[in-house]
Write a protein that holds these residues in place. Structure first.
Motif, PDB file in Angstrom:
ATOM      1  N   SER A  97     -13.539  51.213  -8.490  1.00  0.00           N
ATOM      2  CA  SER A  97     -14.513  50.190  -8.911  1.00  0.00           C
ATOM      3  C   SER A  97     -15.929  50.563  -8.501  1.00  0.00           C
ATOM      4  CB  SER A  97     -14.143  48.830  -8.316  1.00  0.00           C
ATOM      5  OG  SER A  97     -14.285  48.859  -6.912  1.00  0.00           O
ATOM      6  N   ASN A 101     -12.167  40.495 -10.228  1.00  0.00           N
ATOM      7  CA  ASN A 101     -11.749  41.816  -9.746  1.00  0.00           C
ATOM      8  C   ASN A 101     -10.373  41.729  -9.086  1.00  0.00           C
ATOM      9  OD1 ASN A 101     -14.623  43.810  -9.166  1.00  0.00           O
ATOM     10  ND2 ASN A 101     -14.625  41.884 -10.243  1.00  0.00           N
ATOM     11  N   CYS A 113     -16.476  39.883 -14.066  1.00  0.00           N
ATOM     12  CA  CYS A 113     -15.012  39.938 -14.140  1.00  0.00           C
ATOM     13  C   CYS A 113     -14.396  39.373 -12.870  1.00  0.00           C
ATOM     14  CB  CYS A 113     -14.533  41.386 -14.274  1.00  0.00           C
ATOM     15  SG  CYS A 113     -15.081  42.243 -15.748  1.00  0.00           S
ATOM     16  N   LEU A 117     -10.831  42.826 -14.177  1.00  0.00           N
ATOM     17  CA  LEU A 117     -11.014  44.240 -13.833  1.00  0.00           C
ATOM     18  C   LEU A 117      -9.933  44.635 -12.836  1.00  0.00           C
ATOM     19  CD1 LEU A 117     -12.550  46.958 -13.673  1.00  0.00           C
ATOM     20  CD2 LEU A 117     -14.016  45.925 -11.927  1.00  0.00           C
ATOM     21  N   ARG A 122     -18.897  44.319 -12.864  1.00  0.00           N
ATOM     22  CA  ARG A 122     -17.985  43.774 -11.847  1.00  0.00           C
ATOM     23  C   ARG A 122     -18.225  42.284 -11.616  1.00  0.00           C
ATOM     24  NH1 ARG A 122     -18.935  46.861  -6.729  1.00  0.00           N
ATOM     25  NH2 ARG A 122     -20.598  47.990  -7.786  1.00  0.00           N
TER      26      ARG A 122
END
Length: 354
Positions: free
Chosen positions: A170, A183, A181, A38, A178
């Motif tokens: 985000s 981030n 992933c 992400l 989230r």
């Protein structure tokens, strides 16, 4: 070719602005089992550049051989069938799509379209488990239902499909997504980093830069690298050789909003509100994000206002921005803010001048 594309780094080794992030991503890709990613950060910070560099690192030059398609999917939505048309960019190894372009039908895109894409398993090569990559843009603009569907898709097809998600904020992506992933926060580049890139482009284009000229462009870019490069190229087209006194042109859409602010200040009436609505609509159909339109309009209005009104106007701008995020038609909420501003300003003028 525009300079912003011509000088876009092709690999993670050539990335100039976020070298530490690029180095870590390179190590991650080498391990052959990259997690879902992400990328989030402000516009013009380099998210798309890093994503393309990651894809090239994974799949080689084949990632650049993309074709653009306008495809229509037939989606079963309970009692009826929907035709959803979306633009996709695809190579042999990855597909890029913006599900939020489907508006309130975005959850069907996530449920059906992405599911269909994820099912197409890549061929195993040299004993390695191959996977396809889906790049999803503007994930923060997806509805809650679509984000819940996306979470299920991530879990079900994770064995042979990796997702690279891209967004500006985000905080508007659910915790469930989230947490699944890695981030990657992409900060806006500093003015010094932007200056370094502009000077590099200047050397490659064999341009003579007056002292401080590139620094002025970097300062006016608001730490947006894409904007800085586009402005630099605009200056080159408008006047070369450069001069110390050469003006740095604002973006067309910014000038348009400045005109709208002047229109609002000159007259507060239903007729003027109707005129302003048409000008705002012009911006939206030319793909200027509504949040940016509202923010810039507020900035222009505050410059012309008395100090005692600024607090109240900022309050209503925040109120209508929040409403806009919850709703579907941005034009209604921007127009409502303009109407509210006109009411406040006219009352102030009557109270002050009678």
């Amino acid at each position: 070719m525009l300079w912003v594309d011509k000088y876009r780094p092709k690999t993670l080794d050539h990335v100039m602005v976020h070298t530490d992030i690029a180095h870590n991503l390179k190590k991650l890709v080498k391990e052959q089992d990259c997690p879902h990613l992400l990328f989030y950060g402000p516009s013009g910070s380099g998210k798309k550049t890093l994503i393309m560099a990651v894809l090239r690192q994974m799949f080689g030059s084949g990632a650049e051989k993309v074709k653009v398609e306008n495809r229509t999917w037939k989606v079963d939505a309970g009692s009826r069938s929907l035709d959803i048309e979306l633009t996709t960019l695809s190579s042999a190894n990855h597909i890029e799509i913006s599900p939020s372009d489907a508006g309130f039908q975005d959850r069907y895109v996530v449920q059906e379209v992405i599911k269909e894409m994820a099912k197409n398993r890549p061929i195993d090569t040299k004993g390695k488990k191959g996977f396809k990559v889906l790049v999803l843009n503007d994930v923060d603009k997806l509805s809650r239902e679509a984000q819940h569907s996306l979470r299920r898709t991530m879990e079900k097809y994770s064995a042979y499909c990796r997702l690279i998600l891209c967004c500006n904020s985000s905080s508007r992506v659910t915790e469930a997504i989230r947490s699944r992933c890695l981030n990657v926060r992409i900060n806006a580049p500093s003015e010094e980093q932007i200056l370094e890139v502009l000077e590099l482009i200047g050397r490659k284009e064999e341009l003579q830069l007056p002292a401080g000229f590139a620094a002025r462009i970097a300062e006016k870019s608001n730490r947006n690298l894409r904007r800085a490069i586009l402005t630099f190229e605009t200056c080159r087209v408008q006047q070369y050789p450069f001069t110390n006194k050469q003006t740095i042109p604002p973006m067309d859409w910014e000038e348009h909003i400045s005109e709208i602010a002047s229109d609002i200040m000159k007259e507060q009436s239903p007729k003027r509100l109707f005129l302003v609505r048409g000008k705002i609509y012009d911006l939206l159909i030319n793909c200027i994000p509504p949040e940016m339109v509202l923010k810039r309009l507020l900035h222009e209005l505050l410059r012309k206002l008395d100090a005692e009104l600024k607090h109240e106007v900022c309050h209503w701008a925040a109120y209508y921005e929040h409403r806009m995020r919850l709703g579907q038609k941005a034009i209604f909420h921007i127009e409502a803010f303009v109407a509210k501003f006109m009411s406040i300003y006219k009352s102030f003028l009557i109270a002050t001048f009678g």
